[in-house]
Design an enzyme around this catalytic site. Structure first.
Site, PDB file in Angstrom:
ATOM      1  N   SER A   1       1.018  -1.180   0.173  1.00  0.00           N
ATOM      2  CA  SER A   1       0.546  -0.099   0.061  1.00  0.00           C
ATOM      3  C   SER A   1       0.863   1.042  -0.199  1.00  0.00           C
ATOM      4  O   SER A   1       0.416   2.740  -0.614  1.00  0.00           O
ATOM      5  CB  SER A   1      -0.681  -0.106   1.027  1.00  0.00           C
ATOM      6  OG  SER A   1      -0.439   0.188   2.301  1.00  0.00           O
TER       7      SER A   1
ATOM      8  N   LYS B   1       1.114   4.345   6.951  1.00  0.00           N
ATOM      9  CA  LYS B   1       0.064   5.991   5.453  1.00  0.00           C
ATOM     10  C   LYS B   1       0.636   6.754   5.303  1.00  0.00           C
ATOM     11  O   LYS B   1       1.776   7.431   6.684  1.00  0.00           O
ATOM     12  CB  LYS B   1      -1.339   5.715   5.888  1.00  0.00           C
ATOM     13  CG  LYS B   1      -2.234   4.241   6.160  1.00  0.00           C
ATOM     14  CD  LYS B   1      -1.530   3.965   4.569  1.00  0.00           C
ATOM     15  CE  LYS B   1      -2.572   2.616   4.752  1.00  0.00           C
ATOM     16  NZ  LYS B   1      -2.808   2.004   3.233  1.00  0.00           N
TER      17      LYS B   1
END
Length: 260
Positions: free
Chosen positions: A72, A143
Site C-alpha cells: 500500500s 500511511k
C-alpha cells in the site's frame, strides 16, 4: 669423573623433556599465577537478558522496527522492508505534518473497537515485532499524512490532483499504477485528527475506505505511534525516508477549518 657424570644426569632429569611445564610456568607468572576461565552460562544469560531488556526499552520508547506487510505504500516502502519508527518525533509538542509517513494504531478508526488477539500469541508477536522479526498487529498501519486538523481535502480537481485548502498537490511519490484516487471525496479534517492515504492509491485501504463509518476515516493524533524515518532492512535499501516538498505551497487552514 663418575661423580661429575651423576650430577649431570640429575640436572638433565630436572629439566622437562619437551619444555611444556617450563612454558606453563612462564605463562602462569605472566598472568599473575591465575588462568582465565571461560564465561559461565549464568553470566552469559545475564548479559543476554540485559541486552534484550535494553532493546525492548529502546523499541518501546525511542525507535521501533516496523515490518511492512503490504504494497500500500509502494514505491516509497516495499513489502518486507523494516522501517525504523521515530517515537520521539511527536513527543515534545510537535505534531504530524502533511507529507509525513506515520505508523498509527487504527483501533476505533480503521479497526472496530473490541477486536482482540489471543493473549499468549499477542505477547510473542509483540516481542518479535519489537525486533522487526514479525508483522505488526492487525491494528497497526503505515500511511502518509495528507490532511491535518482544519484542512479541506478534495479529490479530484480538473487535473486529477488532490487539493488541500484549495491548492493542488503534485504527489510525485505516488505509484504509477493509477492516479491520486479513484474515489471522489470532499472533507474537512476535524481538529486533532489526520486524513491519511497510501502512496499506492489503487492498492491501499486508508481514510477513503472509512468515510461512511464513525469517525469518517480520521485518525486521532494521539493514536500515532511515530514517524517512519529510515529503512533499516534489507541492506540494499538502507536509506532515510526523505521528506516531501509536495505540500510546501499549501496554506494553513483558517480558524474553524477551510471551506469552499
Amino acid at each position: 669423573m663418575d661423580t661429575e657424570a651423576q650430577h649431570t644426569e640429575r640436572d638433565r632429569s630436572s629439566t622437562p623433556a619437551d619444555g611444556v611445564e617450563e612454558e606453563g610456568s612462564r605463562s602462569a607468572r605472566r598472568y599473575g599465577g591465575r588462568r582465565r576461565s571461560p564465561m559461565s552460562l549464568r553470566t552469559a544469560g545475564v548479559i543476554g537478558g540485559a541486552c534484550a531488556v535494553f532493546v525492548l526499552l529502546l523499541s518501546h520508547f525511542v525507535v521501533q522496527p516496523f515490518q511492512i506487510p503490504s504494497s500500500s505504500m509502494e514505491p516509497t516502502l516495499q513489502v518486507g522492508d523494516r522501517v525504523l519508527v521515530n517515537k520521539l518525533a511527536y513527543r515534545f509538542g510537535a505534531e504530524p505534518r502533511r507529507g509525513d509517513v506515520i505508523v498509527f494504531d487504527g483501533t476505533g478508526s480503521f479497526v472496530p473497537e473490541g477486536v482482540t488477539e489471543n493473549p499468549v500469541s499477542s505477547v510473542v508477536r509483540e516481542g518479535l515485532a519489537a525486533l522487526g522479526l514479525a508483522e505488526p498487529a492487525e491494528t497497526d498501519f503505515v500511511k502518509r499524512v495528507v490532511g491535518v486538523g482544519g484542512d479541506r481535502v478534495v479529490c479530484c480537481d480538473k487535473g486529477g490532483r488532490v487539493e488541500v485548502n484549495g491548492v493542488p498537490v503534485d504527489e510525485r511519490y505516488l505509484h504509477p499504477d493509477g492516479g491520486p484516487s479513484e474515489v471522489a471525496f470532499d472533507i474537512v479534517v476535524p481538529e486533532a485528527t489526520l486524513w491519511v492515504m497510501g502512496d499506492h492509491r489503487s492498492n491501499s485501504r486508508d481514510s477513503r475506505d472509512h468515510l461512511g463509518q464513525p469517525g469518517g476515516g480520521m485518525v486521532p493524533v494521539d493514536m500515532v505511534v511515530g514517524r517512519a524515518d529510515w529503512i533499516g532492512w534489507p541492506v540494499g535499501r538502507w536509506s532515510g525516508i526523505e521528506p516531501t516538498g509536495a505540500f510546501s505551497g499549501v496554506p494553513d487552514a483558517p480558524p474553524g477549518g477551510a471551506h469552499g
